[in-house]
Design an enzyme around this catalytic site. Structure first.
Site, PDB file in Angstrom:
ATOM      1  N   LYS A  79      17.400  -5.022  -4.064  1.00 34.48           N
ATOM      2  CA  LYS A  79      16.998  -5.395  -2.378  1.00 34.48           C
ATOM      3  C   LYS A  79      18.200  -5.618  -1.625  1.00 34.48           C
ATOM      4  O   LYS A  79      18.345  -6.677  -1.853  1.00 34.48           O
ATOM      5  CB  LYS A  79      15.862  -5.843  -2.229  1.00 34.48           C
ATOM      6  N   THR A  93       8.327  -4.792  -1.530  1.00 32.53           N
ATOM      7  CA  THR A  93       9.865  -4.557  -2.190  1.00 32.53           C
ATOM      8  C   THR A  93      10.113  -5.641  -2.054  1.00 32.53           C
ATOM      9  O   THR A  93      11.503  -5.278  -3.286  1.00 32.53           O
ATOM     10  CB  THR A  93      10.206  -3.396  -0.803  1.00 32.53           C
ATOM     11  N   ASP A  94       9.764  -6.851  -1.551  1.00 30.38           N
ATOM     12  CA  ASP A  94      10.506  -7.696  -1.770  1.00 30.38           C
ATOM     13  C   ASP A  94      11.037  -8.300  -3.483  1.00 30.38           C
ATOM     14  O   ASP A  94      12.680  -8.941  -3.435  1.00 30.38           O
ATOM     15  CB  ASP A  94      10.196  -9.028  -1.022  1.00 30.38           C
ATOM     16  N   THR A 110       0.651  -0.979  -0.322  1.00 27.43           N
ATOM     17  CA  THR A 110      -0.348  -0.392   0.077  1.00 27.43           C
ATOM     18  C   THR A 110       0.774   1.133   0.333  1.00 27.43           C
ATOM     19  O   THR A 110       1.893   1.399   0.823  1.00 27.43           O
ATOM     20  CB  THR A 110      -0.593  -0.203   0.953  1.00 27.43           C
TER      21      THR A 110
END
Ligand SMILES: [Zn+2]
Lengths: 438, 631
Positions: free
Chosen positions: A263, A184-185, A107
């Site tokens: 990441k 984001t993962d 979100t």
């Protein structure tokens, strides 16, 4: 009580609530051996112990009461729907650039219902504007919810959906840029996927996420979204980018090229880093600051979109480690995989014990590519004997391609080309660096 | 005019925030020690979450409108990614939770079956997350104070906020070393009585907490929020009371201030003032004030600011009216605009003054079409802030008819209070989903039962017995910040405990009263001084002198202080020779007075050897020498 509004309650707690006809959101008075407590019945998280009932007290605190100690529950008042906060009226000015926002999960904006503690995604245009009012100064946002998934649940088939949706927005012609909000993962996998699937983009496509959820005042979501929007609207360059915090401060965001980003931290705001490159741009205070970079970006409108959005997921990413069992290669080959991306050590090595298994795989027609687990730097398999032997077996070195990017690229190449081996070694979307700056 | 608290129905509620002396912080493994210096910094901008914007919360809206940049400073060891809000919180410190449970048991409070960690929104920048993590551990219970039973409302365990280290307009600076230090918050039911009786409640509770030996000590380790109300007034929350002697003054001040405001309200009612008309007319008077010979006006104009004048019908002479010395609406307005980072506010009762002339006052009056019964207030500053501030001034003046407005005030060191911010709406809390809920089982409670601290009286009695102290001294050392170091010294040295205790209480307190800095006397330094005394390197008389030298910053180390005071002990042989010399020099007196020369000789000897040798020893030696001579 119907299954869908059990509010996460199970077992004895659920039976007790059902018997009393009490559901989440109701005001209740609960009598126990030690006296009475009043509050609003709260939902229970599925993973929490089923032996307690959660209520929110008048003071605002939540507390759990052991079901076994409850003598009675009295419903005082039925659940009241919280009055929705009026979304601020934004008068859309025609002058502002139009930006399409595709949300896939995570979100980027949310609302909190302080009565129940519930967090809801805020995804309509008006909700977005009231969450990040400054957005309206920079662009007229056209939001669309495509998926609602944690990014760890996304699969190559979702990349296809996202790519098709972006292609649709690009072909529409009225958008100055497209923003994809994403958990984001695995955002960097999707970024790589879009980079290969959508070549020749005439506008920027910017992936954006948040490392701190948007239900907290310190969320990085607003700044990421804001400056990503500025980049999408103002950038002179097209392509696929990831825009996230440049450091721990709420100051600049860094724009990374979609195939060069990774990441690199579980929780920091600046978890995303460009590998073997500097971020191509920083955005702060409404200004896009292009950075010195070896990466060649396409100008806006320079190219025409070529959308090839299929992926073949029969690609395995294997990380080598001391003690690595060569049978893992055999199993992978037998399981029907068409390509293996190896994450070797150093310049691109695996132990000589793996040689027979690798030879068998290559002979069986499986493409085996070499990347490095060092993350930074290029593989070079002609320097040591091991590397030379692996080349003789038929392994294909992938220069400084990030292993995750290589995996995505192989999936794409297998689905879209008859000569995946050749495609893998070509530089299509800056996934291979010509030169790596010091 | 003195006030009888009973006739005013004075009610005071306490909320005590006590830092715990845990090995680590509440949600990470960092040390709770204060940082000596900071190494790194970063900046953040907090924004209220959406639902907050929906509801009208003037304080939150204003904070947001300022979009303050907050600068955080970190130091190695005292903060990590958790405090920087760059990593999710770890599990709640077991030690801290245990302590909160022990306090709950000591206060006969009912422990929650399951403890839920909550996020309480705080967007002033003092928490990097934008909320304070807090959990309700127990509710109900009581505390007995001098025969009266005071109810306990709730016992919560929460994280301390970051420490404000600077506030240049626009950039607020915080140190992260204090963020996350565990605090137990105990809220008591409001009590009535005289201010000093009420203070006893706080004192008793503080003693109970310290008796556990699980709490941090020293300035700032216990902070009290005090809710004060009088009859017909709203509850005023006073934040940041750090010392008990300040507390009585604050309660007295609030009583007087609140009563004063009620007196003003009665006058306004007598005059039949219609407060709804306040602010009906607000005019820009920048052009009128522009010609003023006023420094404040000039400064605001140079900064691009403007001036807004508010017409306040029927308030003539009421804004400056003082029912008690220094208590007037005008002063409240001055503090109110500080909240909006402004300092330029004038009202008609104090004008002409500050370089603003009678003509200008008349011009403002006529611009506002104000009559002789009307007052006006002028506020100056940047346009947006002046707008927020003038709205707040109008609201405050309208509230004057109701007497005491509900607000949050800050305690000042001299025992007064100043406006801090409007009283926030009900606490906005939602669950901290990063940390699972914690069951507080019966077995957990039973295991802690024997850790419940004994009562203060029992502890003081046992201290007195163990160290052979009188009860007064035992209670003083217990109430001081030096109980721990006292017990260490008493165990470690042969110095008499009574001597150690009196030095650590009476002597340090009297030096502190002289305004000296007590914080330099660390436990390490104190132990060093008494070890040296024990070894005979310094004399008893030197202890106080060394304290003083160090507190005056005339010496950085104990050795330096000894040198500076010339306090190093002299050997017996040297002393013996010295005393012989003194007697020789004063032989005439000895011959004349005999044994009675002792006092003269003692005076001379002490002038020379004070702090270098023990007075009693000198006395004995001179006596001995005299006896031999006189015989
Ligand atoms: Zn930490």
């Amino acid at each position: 009580m119907a299954k869908q509004d059990s509010g996460g309650y199970r077992g004895a707690a659920l039976r007790l609530l059902a018997k009393q006809g009490v559901s989440v959101g109701d005001s209740v008075r609960i009598a126990t051996e030690d006296g009475e407590m009043s509050g609003v019945l709260m939902p229970r998280y599925e993973s929490a112990s089923e032996d307690y009932i959660s209520i929110k007290l008048k003071s605002g605190y939540n507390t759990g009461i052991l079901v076994g100690r409850i003598k009675s529950i009295t419903k005082l008042q039925k659940s009241e729907r919280a009055k929705a906060a009026k979304a601020s009226e934004i008068t859309e000015s025609e002058g502002r650039p139009k930006i399409a926002l595709i949300s896939t999960g995570g979100t980027i904006a949310s609302k909190i219902d302080y009565r129940t503690g519930g967090v809801h995604a805020a995804l309509s245009a008006s909700e977005l504007y009231s969450s990040v009012p400054e957005l309206a100064n920079h662009a007229s946002i056209d939001p669309e919810v495509l998926l609602s998934e944690y990014s760890e649940n996304l699969k190559p088939e979702h990349w296809t959906m996202i790519a098709d949706k972006v292609a649709e927005k690009v072909k529409n012609g009225k958008y100055r840029g497209v923003i994809v909000s994403h958990g984001t993962d695995t955002m960097h996998y999707t970024a790589a996927a879009l980079s290969f699937a959508l070549q020749g983009l005439p506008i920027p496509v910017v992936l954006v996420g948040a490392q701190r959820s948007s239900d907290r005042p310190s969320s990085d979501a607003a700044l990421n979204l804001l400056w990503a929007t500025v980049f999408a609207a103002k950038s002179k360059y097209a392509g696929v980018f990831v825009a996230m915090h440049a450091d721990a401060s709420d100051d600049a965001i860094a724009c990374h090229v979609g195939t060069r980003v990774r990441k690199n931290h579980t929780s920091r705001r600046d978890a995303f880093e460009s590998i073997d490159a500097t971020p191509v741009a920083l955005v702060r205070n409404n200004v896009v600051e292009m950075q010195k970079s070896e990466i060649k970006l396409a100008k806006r409108s320079e190219n025409n979109l070529v959308a090839k959005t299929k992926f073949d997921d029969r690609v395995a990413l294997l990380k080598y480690y001391p003690g690595f069992d060569p049978r893992l290669i055999d199993h992978t080959a037998k399981a029907g995989y068409r390509a293996i991306i190896l994450e070797g050590t150093g310049l691109g090595h695996v132990s000589k014990e793996c040689f027979p298994a690798l030879k068998k795989a290559v002979d069986a027609g499986i493409m085996v590519f070499m990347t490095s687990q060092c993350i930074w730097g290029r593989v070079r398999m002609t320097v040591y004997d091991t590397g030379r032997d692996l080349l003789d077996i038929g392994l294909i070195p992938l220069s400084d391609m990030i292993s995750e990017t290589a995996t995505v690229k192989a999936m794409w190449a297998l689905a879209n080309s008859d000569d995946a081996k050749k495609v893998m070694q070509e530089n299509l979307a800056n996934e291979i660096s010509a030169s790596i700056p010091l | 005019m003195t006030i009888d608290p009973a006739s005013l129905e004075l009610k005071v509620g306490f909320e005590i925030h006590q830092q715990l002396a845990t090995r680590s912080k509440l949600f990470c493994s960092c040390s709770c020690e204060e940082a000596q210096k900071y190494d790194r910094s970063f900046v953040r901008k907090l924004r209220p979450t959406q639902s907050e914007l929906g509801a009208y919360d003037p304080a939150a809206m204003f904070e947001f409108s300022k979009m303050r940049t907050v600068e955080y400073h970190t130091a190695f060891g005292s903060s990590c990614l958790v405090e920087a809000d760059e990593e999710p919180p770890h599990d709640v410190s077991k030690e801290a939770l245990e302590t909160a449970l022990i306090f709950s048991l000591a206060l006969h409070s009912k422990v929650m079956d399951e403890v839920h960690i909550m996020r309480k929104l705080v967007i002033d920048g003092s928490n990097t997350t934008g909320f304070q993590r807090t959990m309700l551990v127990a509710s109900g219970g009581y505390l007995d104070v001098a025969g009266k039973r005071v109810g306990v409302q709730s016992i919560c365990l929460e994280e301390d906020a970051a420490k404000l280290i600077g506030d240049d307009k626009g950039i607020r600076k915080f140190g992260l070393d204090r963020l996350g230090v565990p605090l137990v918050e105990i809220a008591l039911e409001p009590v009535t009585g005289k201010p000093d009786e009420i203070m006893q409640v706080a004192l008793t509770l503080g003693r109970l907490l310290r008796a556990s030996k699980r709490v941090a000590r020293g300035l700032g380790s216990i902070r009290q929020d005090v809710n004060v109300s009088v009859q017909n007034g709203a509850v005023v929350e006073v934040k940041g009371v750090q010392q008990l002697d300040q507390l009585v003054k604050i309660i007295e001040h609030e009583m007087q201030r609140q009563h004063g405001l009620i007196v003003i309200a009665e006058k306004l009612k007598e005059r039949k003032v219609d407060v709804s008309k306040v602010g009906e007319r607000i005019e820009d008077v920048t052009d009128i004030l522009g010609k003023a010979q006023s420094k404040i006006v000039k400064k605001i104009l140079d900064g691009g600011g403007l001036f807004r004048a508010i017409r306040v019908p029927g308030f003539a002479a009421m804004i400056g009216f003082e029912p008690y010395p220094d208590i007037r609406i005008g002063k409240e307005l001055g503090k109110l605009v500080r909240f909006y980072d402004l300092d330029g506010v004038f009202h008609s009762d104090e004008l002409p003054n500050y370089g603003i002339t009678q003509q200008q006052v008349a011009a403002v009056m006529s611009r506002l079409q104000a009559s002789g019964n009307d007052a006006f207030v002028i506020v100056g500053g940047p346009e947006d802030k002046a707008k927020f501030a003038s709205d707040a001034i109008v609201r405050r003046l309208q509230a004057a008819i109701n007497g005491v407005p509900a607000e949050t005030r800050a305690a000042t060191p001299d025992g007064k209070t100043v406006f801090l911010r409007p009283r926030p709406g009900p606490a906005r809390m939602y669950p901290e989903t990063d940390i699972p809920t914690i069951p507080a089982t019966d077995s957990m409670r039973k295991a802690l039962a024997d850790k419940v601290p004994r009562s203060w009286d029992e502890i003081v009695d046992s201290l007195a017995k163990k160290y052979n102290l009188n009860k007064k001294l035992a209670s003083q050392i217990f109430d001081s910040d030096y109980l721990g170091v006292f017990e260490e010294i008493a165990g470690m040295t042969k110095v008499r405990p009574t001597f150690v205790a009196s030095k650590l209480t009476e002597d340090i307190t009297s030096l502190q009263r002289q305004g000296l800095d007590v914080s330099v006397l660390t436990d390490g330094i104190i132990k060093d001084i008494f070890a040296k005394l024990d070894a005979g390197a310094i004399a008893k008389e030197s202890v106080n002198i060394i304290f003083e030298k160090m507190m005056k910053n005339e010496a950085k180390t104990v050795d330096e202080a000894i040198k500076a005071a010339g306090a190093s002990s002299i050997g017996d042989e040297e002393l013996d020779k010295g005393l012989d010399r003194i007697i020789d020099d004063n032989m005439a007196v000895v011959k004349e007075k005999g044994m009675s020369a002792l006092s003269t000789l003692m005076g001379r000897a002490m002038a020379e050897y004070r702090g270098k040798s023990d007075g009693q020893k000198i006395n004995a030696m001179i006596k001995d020498k005299l006896q031999k001579l006189v015989k």
